[in-house]
Design a protein around this motif. Structure first.
Motif, PDB file in Angstrom:
ATOM      1  N   ARG A 235       3.648   5.744  12.710  1.00 13.68           N
ATOM      2  CA  ARG A 235       2.901   6.489  11.695  1.00 13.68           C
ATOM      3  C   ARG A 235       1.810   5.621  11.077  1.00 13.68           C
ATOM      4  O   ARG A 235       0.707   6.096  10.786  1.00 13.68           O
ATOM      5  N   VAL A 236       2.130   4.344  10.849  1.00  9.80           N
ATOM      6  CA  VAL A 236       1.127   3.434  10.297  1.00  9.80           C
ATOM      7  C   VAL A 236      -0.045   3.273  11.260  1.00  9.80           C
ATOM      8  O   VAL A 236      -1.227   3.395  10.873  1.00  9.80           O
ATOM      9  N   TYR A 237       0.255   3.006  12.523  1.00  7.25           N
ATOM     10  CA  TYR A 237      -0.811   2.802  13.504  1.00  7.25           C
ATOM     11  C   TYR A 237      -1.606   4.092  13.746  1.00  7.25           C
ATOM     12  O   TYR A 237      -2.817   4.045  14.012  1.00  7.25           O
ATOM     13  N   SER A 238      -0.955   5.236  13.678  1.00  2.00           N
ATOM     14  CA  SER A 238      -1.698   6.487  13.890  1.00  2.00           C
ATOM     15  C   SER A 238      -2.721   6.717  12.777  1.00  2.00           C
ATOM     16  O   SER A 238      -3.842   7.185  13.041  1.00  2.00           O
ATOM     17  N   TYR A 296      -4.853  -3.392  15.057  1.00  2.00           N
ATOM     18  CA  TYR A 296      -4.034  -4.177  14.123  1.00  2.00           C
ATOM     19  C   TYR A 296      -4.906  -4.763  13.007  1.00  2.00           C
ATOM     20  O   TYR A 296      -5.936  -5.376  13.253  1.00  2.00           O
ATOM     21  N   ASP A 297      -4.452  -4.535  11.775  1.00  2.83           N
ATOM     22  CA  ASP A 297      -5.118  -5.069  10.593  1.00  2.83           C
ATOM     23  C   ASP A 297      -4.028  -5.315   9.554  1.00  2.83           C
ATOM     24  O   ASP A 297      -3.461  -4.366   9.005  1.00  2.83           O
ATOM     25  N   CYS A 298      -3.754  -6.580   9.297  1.00  2.00           N
ATOM     26  CA  CYS A 298      -2.619  -6.924   8.434  1.00  2.00           C
ATOM     27  C   CYS A 298      -2.757  -6.296   7.051  1.00  2.00           C
ATOM     28  O   CYS A 298      -1.801  -5.722   6.514  1.00  2.00           O
ATOM     29  N   ARG A 299      -3.924  -6.397   6.462  1.00  2.00           N
ATOM     30  CA  ARG A 299      -4.116  -5.876   5.109  1.00  2.00           C
ATOM     31  C   ARG A 299      -3.960  -4.364   5.071  1.00  2.00           C
ATOM     32  O   ARG A 299      -3.304  -3.806   4.174  1.00  2.00           O
ATOM     33  N   ALA A 300      -4.540  -3.693   6.043  1.00  2.00           N
ATOM     34  CA  ALA A 300      -4.449  -2.231   6.077  1.00  2.00           C
ATOM     35  C   ALA A 300      -3.004  -1.778   6.308  1.00  2.00           C
ATOM     36  O   ALA A 300      -2.536  -0.804   5.706  1.00  2.00           O
ATOM     37  N   ILE A 301      -2.285  -2.494   7.171  1.00  2.00           N
ATOM     38  CA  ILE A 301      -0.881  -2.137   7.427  1.00  2.00           C
ATOM     39  C   ILE A 301      -0.045  -2.332   6.170  1.00  2.00           C
ATOM     40  O   ILE A 301       0.815  -1.507   5.829  1.00  2.00           O
ATOM     41  N   THR A 302      -0.299  -3.423   5.455  1.00  2.00           N
ATOM     42  CA  THR A 302       0.448  -3.675   4.214  1.00  2.00           C
ATOM     43  C   THR A 302       0.218  -2.572   3.199  1.00  2.00           C
ATOM     44  O   THR A 302       1.157  -2.084   2.559  1.00  2.00           O
TER      45      THR A 302
END
Length: 682
Positions: A235-238, A296-302
């Motif tokens: 869901r996060v990656y989508s 992949y983006d660490c800040r966006a995923i967080t």
């Protein structure tokens, strides 16, 4: 003639005549072999003996006989060499000093300090000899022969290997320290998360929680947890793929999410999963790997995970409110099976002739020398458990008398049940509260208040919820038990039983496990009520139940006074009458007509009425919490005389806690025709 050269005087023990004659005469030529032996064998030996001060260690002699060999060697050398040579050797020894392994231990360079990594006691005799040889070679002058140079190269290689080994060990130790610190930080985070999850009802969270430590097997249901974790990351990656216009990746992730969601469904264990679950895991893993490479983006995923966590918290709170509402709704209702039992018993009771509706031993009802119990209930099955458990654990059942009071709806059923199932030799009597003519609105403030329009609006109209979540806090005010006089009858015991001196009051949600006659022998010290205190360090004290912002409460009571429990109370009715307890209750009940002193229930007015008139009992007499607390110690329950299912999770309800229910069901005969006919089961 030329003068002959002076030669070294050599004396060989047991030498031949020719050699002896030449030595004695001082003439002749020293053989070349002897010179070579002296230079290459005896001289090096003398040097090392002198350097070590006679401390020659022989690794092959573990019993310490090397000292004798050194003495013999020195004696032989003195017989061979002249006094001048021995003096020179001694002088060289004094200048250089003795060298041994102890010298290098005490004067080691920093690279040789092992910080207890090496235990000196573990070094055997051979290692000591090698260390001494290395130290001796290290201290020799630099002008060595090629043979000595090769030996030094070997020694240097061994030293480098040892140093490298020590460095590796120190490096490994530092790595372990860093790992342990990282583990400590992780454990702190886990504990913080556990504390946060414990604040949420476990019934709402369900079985799946990656932070729960009480899992017996860490690998149990790992497939379910993996699939749920994959769904979260998908869901996060989508969302990231959609924001970055990765339409193909977004569609792939959405497809895998639907497939995995169908495969997991409502499963909580690996056994509940569909057989295609492992294929879905592999397919999802491939798409997640692709997404990790592309978006992949660490800040966006967080940020996305934090938003999902907040949304989940809000959903949990909403579900918790709904769960509270539904549990209160279930707690105030009677299950169909118990309602069926009551109706069948009522019908059969009114079909009985009048002469068969009477109980035996009615002469015991007013005998103050017997053990009398007061039980007020509208639940036939619950009342039967109280009576049965008391009689089965009584030492003298014939001396026990039970006074049951119920309402007119359940009066026939209660009578019929105990006519069919008499409590052995004990005495029992059933009364109808609606037949107490003295209990009227002019005498009882509660009845007067319940008849007012303001009270009816408060209980039935005011704040009526429109949704489940909104009504969780208001439903408890409309619980029928707060409106029933059966609940308030405990304040009128002397009026109900005027001929008795003492009586033991029991709630219908308790189970008796031991003989209770010892309570009649407890010295109440002039108090009226004997009860078990429920306060701890900071809870279940008066300020939990009463409004101390009101001056009537603040002036007369201590907010830190200890609360006590209704459910098993021994009352001295003589002292009750002397101290006019019922009058005190009427006073406080009248002051609370607008509900400004307390909100609901009978415990708050009981705390006010019996303030400084309650004698604490030993806690083993009465253990509470089986209707709401899942962590009561098993030994406390087993040692208790009475266990109390106070709370919403009553043992006759489906929402009862399974591990506590057997204490209650063991006193029910499930093969009874009436119980079997109403589908009551364990």
């Amino acid at each position: 003639m030329p003068t002959p050269k002076q030669r070294l005087p050599i004396s060989t023990p047991g030498g031949g005549g020719g050699g002896g004659r030449r030595a004695s005469s001082g003439s002749g030529v020293l053989p070349p072999v002897v010179v070579l032996v002296f230079l290459f064998v005896i001289a090096p030996s003398l040097f090392f003996v002198a350097r070590n001060g006679g401390h020659v260690h022989v690794a092959s002699d573990p019993k310490g006989r090397s000292g004798d060999q050194v003495a013999r060697t020195m004696k032989n050398l003195k017989s061979i060499l002249s006094k001048e040579v021995m003096d020179a050797v001694a002088a060289s020894q004094e200048e250089a000093g003795a060298l041994s392994l102890d010298f290098f231990r005490n004067h080691a360079s920093p690279s040789w300090k092992t910080d207890d990594l090496v235990n000196e006691k573990s070094i055997d005799v051979d290692d000591k000899a090698k260390a001494e040889n290395i130290a001796a070679e290290h201290d020799l002058p630099t002008n060595k022969s090629p043979k000595n140079d090769s030996g030094n190269h070997q020694i240097d290689a061994a030293v480098k290997i040892a140093r490298r080994k020590l460095r590796e060990e120190r490096r490994a130790k530092r790595a372990m320290d860093l790992v342990s610190k990282d583990d400590e930080a992780r454990v702190k985070l886990e504990n913080a998360a556990i504390e946060r999850s414990n604040s949420v009802d476990s019934a709402v969270l369900g079985k799946y929680s990656i932070w729960r430590k009480e899992n017996e097997n860490e690998n149990s249901d790992s497939t379910v947890r993996l699939m749920r974790d994959q769904l979260i990351m998908a869901r996060v990656y989508s969302s990231l793929a959609k924001s970055k216009n990765k339409s193909d990746l977004y569609q792939q992730l959405q497809t895998r999410i639907k497939e995995s969601h169908r495969a997991v469904g409502e499963a909580t264990t690996d056994a509940d999963l569909h057989h295609s679950a492992h294929e879905k895991i592999r397919a999802m893993g491939q798409v997640l790997s692709k997404a990790r490479e592309e978006v992949y983006d660490c800040r966006a995923i967080t940020q996305r995970l934090r938003a999902m966590l907040q949304s989940a918290d809000e959903q949990v709170r909403s579900l918790k409110k709904q769960s509270t509402f539904l549990s209160q709704l279930a707690a105030k209702t009677i299950p169909n099976s118990i309602h069926c039992l009551s109706m069948r018993l009522t019908i059969d009771y009114y079909l009985l002739p009048l002469e068969k509706r009477k109980f035996p031993r009615t002469e015991n009802l007013e005998n103050p020398n017997l053990y009398h119990y007061a039980l007020f209930s509208d639940n036939v099955l619950a009342a039967s458990v109280v009576v049965n458990s008391t009689i089965m654990n009584a030492k003298e059942p014939e001396k026990h008398v039970f006074h049951l009071v119920t309402d007119k709806l359940n009066f026939g059923a209660m009578n019929m049940w105990f006519l069919l199932n008499p409590p052995g030799k004990a005495t029992i009597h059933v009364e109808n509260v609606d037949e107490f003519k003295w209990l009227n609105a002019s005498y009882c403030p509660v009845l007067r208040q319940l008849g007012s329009d303001a009270m009816r609006d408060y209980y039935f109209k005011a704040g009526r919820p429109t949704t489940l979540s909104a009504g969780s806090s208001n439903l408890k005010y409309r619980n029928p038990k707060y409106l029933s006089m059966l609940n308030h009858l405990r304040f009128y015991l002397p009026e109900v039983y005027p001929k008795l001196d003492k009586i033991l009051f029991l709630d219908d949600d308790i189970v008796v496990q031991k003989d209770l006659t010892g309570l009649w022998d407890v010295d109440l010290n002039g108090n009226v009520n004997g009860a078990v205190e429920t306060c701890g360090e900071s809870f279940h004290r008066f300020d939990k139940y009463l409004n101390f912002s009101n001056p009537h409460i603040a002036r007369n009571f201590d907010p830190n006074a200890c609360g006590w429990a209704y459910g098993m109370n021994i009352f001295d009715l003589k002292e009750w009458k002397k101290k006019n307890i019922t009058g005190i209750y009427h006073k406080w009940q009248s002051l609370n007509e607008d509900r400004v002193l307390w909100k609901l229930g009978t415990l708050p007015p009981g705390l006010l009425t019996f303030y400084k008139l309650t004698q604490p009992l030993d806690k083993s007499w009465h253990v509470l919490g089986l209707g709401y607390n899942p962590s009561i110690d098993r030994s406390e329950i087993d040692n208790a005389a009475v266990v109390h299912y106070n709370g919403n999770m009553k043992p006759w309800l489906e929402l009862a806690m399974t591990k506590y229910r057997p204490y209650w069901t063991k006193y029910i005969k499930y093969d009874h025709p009436y119980i079997r006919g109403c589908n009551l089961s364990e």
